[in-house]
Motif scaffolding. Sequence first.
Motif, mmCIF file in Angstrom:
data_model
loop_
_atom_site.group_PDB
_atom_site.id
_atom_site.type_symbol
_atom_site.label_atom_id
_atom_site.label_comp_id
_atom_site.label_asym_id
_atom_site.label_seq_id
_atom_site.Cartn_x
_atom_site.Cartn_y
_atom_site.Cartn_z
ATOM 1 N N UNK A 26 0.878 -1.164 0.000
ATOM 2 C CA UNK A 26 0.000 0.000 0.000
ATOM 3 C C UNK A 26 0.918 1.217 0.000
ATOM 4 N N UNK A 27 0.763 2.088 -0.995
ATOM 5 C CA UNK A 27 1.716 3.165 -1.242
ATOM 6 C C UNK A 27 0.979 4.413 -1.725
ATOM 7 N N UNK A 28 1.727 5.503 -1.877
ATOM 8 C CA UNK A 28 1.212 6.736 -2.475
ATOM 9 C C UNK A 28 2.360 7.419 -3.212
ATOM 10 N N UNK A 29 2.051 8.158 -4.278
ATOM 11 C CA UNK A 29 3.096 8.811 -5.067
ATOM 12 C C UNK A 29 3.930 9.818 -4.272
ATOM 13 N N UNK A 30 3.368 10.442 -3.262
ATOM 14 C CA UNK A 30 4.061 11.462 -2.481
ATOM 15 C C UNK A 30 4.902 10.882 -1.341
ATOM 16 N N UNK A 31 4.809 9.580 -1.117
ATOM 17 C CA UNK A 31 5.456 8.915 0.016
ATOM 18 C C UNK A 31 6.886 8.508 -0.360
ATOM 19 N N UNK A 32 7.872 9.184 0.238
ATOM 20 C CA UNK A 32 9.268 8.900 -0.109
ATOM 21 C C UNK A 32 9.698 7.473 0.249
ATOM 22 N N UNK A 33 9.365 6.947 1.432
ATOM 23 C CA UNK A 33 9.719 5.554 1.701
ATOM 24 C C UNK A 33 9.073 4.587 0.697
ATOM 25 N N UNK A 34 7.869 4.929 0.234
ATOM 26 C CA UNK A 34 7.205 4.100 -0.784
ATOM 27 C C UNK A 34 8.022 4.110 -2.076
ATOM 28 N N UNK A 35 8.526 5.272 -2.440
ATOM 29 C CA UNK A 35 9.331 5.386 -3.663
ATOM 30 C C UNK A 35 10.618 4.560 -3.543
ATOM 31 N N UNK A 36 11.195 4.518 -2.341
ATOM 32 C CA UNK A 36 12.403 3.713 -2.130
ATOM 33 C C UNK A 36 12.101 2.219 -2.217
ATOM 34 N N UNK A 37 10.851 1.842 -1.977
ATOM 35 C CA UNK A 37 10.462 0.429 -2.065
ATOM 36 C C UNK A 37 10.295 -0.034 -3.516
ATOM 37 N N UNK A 38 10.074 0.898 -4.456
ATOM 38 C CA UNK A 38 9.796 0.517 -5.848
ATOM 39 C C UNK A 38 10.842 -0.427 -6.446
ATOM 40 N N UNK A 39 12.130 -0.082 -6.418
ATOM 41 C CA UNK A 39 13.107 -0.997 -7.016
ATOM 42 C C UNK A 39 13.188 -2.335 -6.289
ATOM 43 N N UNK A 40 12.937 -2.322 -4.992
ATOM 44 C CA UNK A 40 12.944 -3.573 -4.231
ATOM 45 C C UNK A 40 11.789 -4.458 -4.677
ATOM 46 N N UNK A 41 10.624 -3.863 -4.879
ATOM 47 C CA UNK A 41 9.473 -4.645 -5.336
ATOM 48 C C UNK A 41 9.692 -5.183 -6.748
ATOM 49 N N UNK A 42 10.326 -4.390 -7.603
ATOM 50 C CA UNK A 42 10.628 -4.875 -8.956
ATOM 51 C C UNK A 42 11.544 -6.087 -8.893
ATOM 52 N N UNK A 43 12.602 -6.010 -8.083
ATOM 53 C CA UNK A 43 13.527 -7.136 -7.944
ATOM 54 C C UNK A 43 12.823 -8.335 -7.313
ATOM 55 N N UNK A 44 12.003 -8.082 -6.325
ATOM 56 C CA UNK A 44 11.263 -9.136 -5.650
ATOM 57 C C UNK A 44 10.351 -9.867 -6.630
ATOM 58 N N UNK A 45 9.615 -9.114 -7.433
ATOM 59 C CA UNK A 45 8.716 -9.723 -8.415
ATOM 60 C C UNK A 45 9.504 -10.549 -9.425
ATOM 61 N N UNK A 46 10.648 -10.047 -9.871
ATOM 62 C CA UNK A 46 11.469 -10.782 -10.838
ATOM 63 C C UNK A 46 11.999 -12.079 -10.234
ATOM 64 N N UNK A 47 12.449 -12.031 -8.989
ATOM 65 C CA UNK A 47 12.989 -13.231 -8.349
ATOM 66 C C UNK A 47 11.902 -14.235 -8.003
ATOM 67 N N UNK A 48 10.729 -13.759 -7.644
ATOM 68 C CA UNK A 48 9.634 -14.672 -7.307
ATOM 69 C C UNK A 48 9.104 -15.366 -8.550
ATOM 70 N N UNK A 49 9.185 -14.687 -9.699
ATOM 71 C CA UNK A 49 8.720 -15.287 -10.953
ATOM 72 C C UNK A 49 7.267 -15.689 -10.871
ATOM 73 N N UNK A 50 6.981 -16.923 -11.310
ATOM 74 C CA UNK A 50 5.587 -17.372 -11.317
ATOM 75 C C UNK A 50 5.204 -18.066 -10.014
ATOM 76 N N UNK A 51 6.070 -18.035 -9.011
ATOM 77 C CA UNK A 51 5.768 -18.662 -7.716
ATOM 78 C C UNK A 51 4.923 -17.767 -6.818
ATOM 79 N N UNK A 52 4.889 -16.473 -7.098
ATOM 80 C CA UNK A 52 4.172 -15.525 -6.258
ATOM 81 C C UNK A 52 3.864 -14.273 -7.074
ATOM 82 N N UNK A 53 3.022 -13.423 -6.501
ATOM 83 C CA UNK A 53 2.623 -12.175 -7.145
ATOM 84 C C UNK A 53 2.976 -11.021 -6.218
ATOM 85 N N UNK A 54 3.478 -9.939 -6.797
ATOM 86 C CA UNK A 54 3.694 -8.702 -6.066
ATOM 87 C C UNK A 54 2.702 -7.685 -6.621
ATOM 88 N N UNK A 55 1.910 -7.103 -5.739
ATOM 89 C CA UNK A 55 0.868 -6.166 -6.158
ATOM 90 C C UNK A 55 1.013 -4.865 -5.388
#
Length: 111
Positions: free
Chosen positions: A29-58
């Motif tokens: 759960x995030x918002x465009x104005x939230x700086x910690x949320x913005x720092x999570x973006x690349x982590x979520x991208x990497x997480x989704x790539x590593x999880x592949x089809x075993x899990x979903x990142x939303x």
Amino acid sequence: MGGISWIDVDEDSFNYRVLEADRPVLVEFWAPWCEPCQRMMPILEELAAEAGDRAVVARVNADDNRELLFRLKVRGIPSMKLFRDGRETAHLAGYRPKEELLRLLLREPEE
């Protein structure tokens, strides 16, 4: 592994994309104005790539989905909830390292 880094979910799609998913779903759960949320973006991208089809990142935009946040008792952002088989199994608040999220997302559920 697919090319989608994460899926965007809203009030209308939450039930079928998260609760009815056939694999674990980590929802941020995030918002465009939230700086910690913005720092999570690349982590979520990497997480989704590593999880592949075993899990979903939303992701759920908190500004656009206030009723959903109220229903799920999300009180601050960034927050993450893990869902398995339609049930919330974990709730995390604030910035989290990728390794912690990956372990949580891919571990076998406890009986």
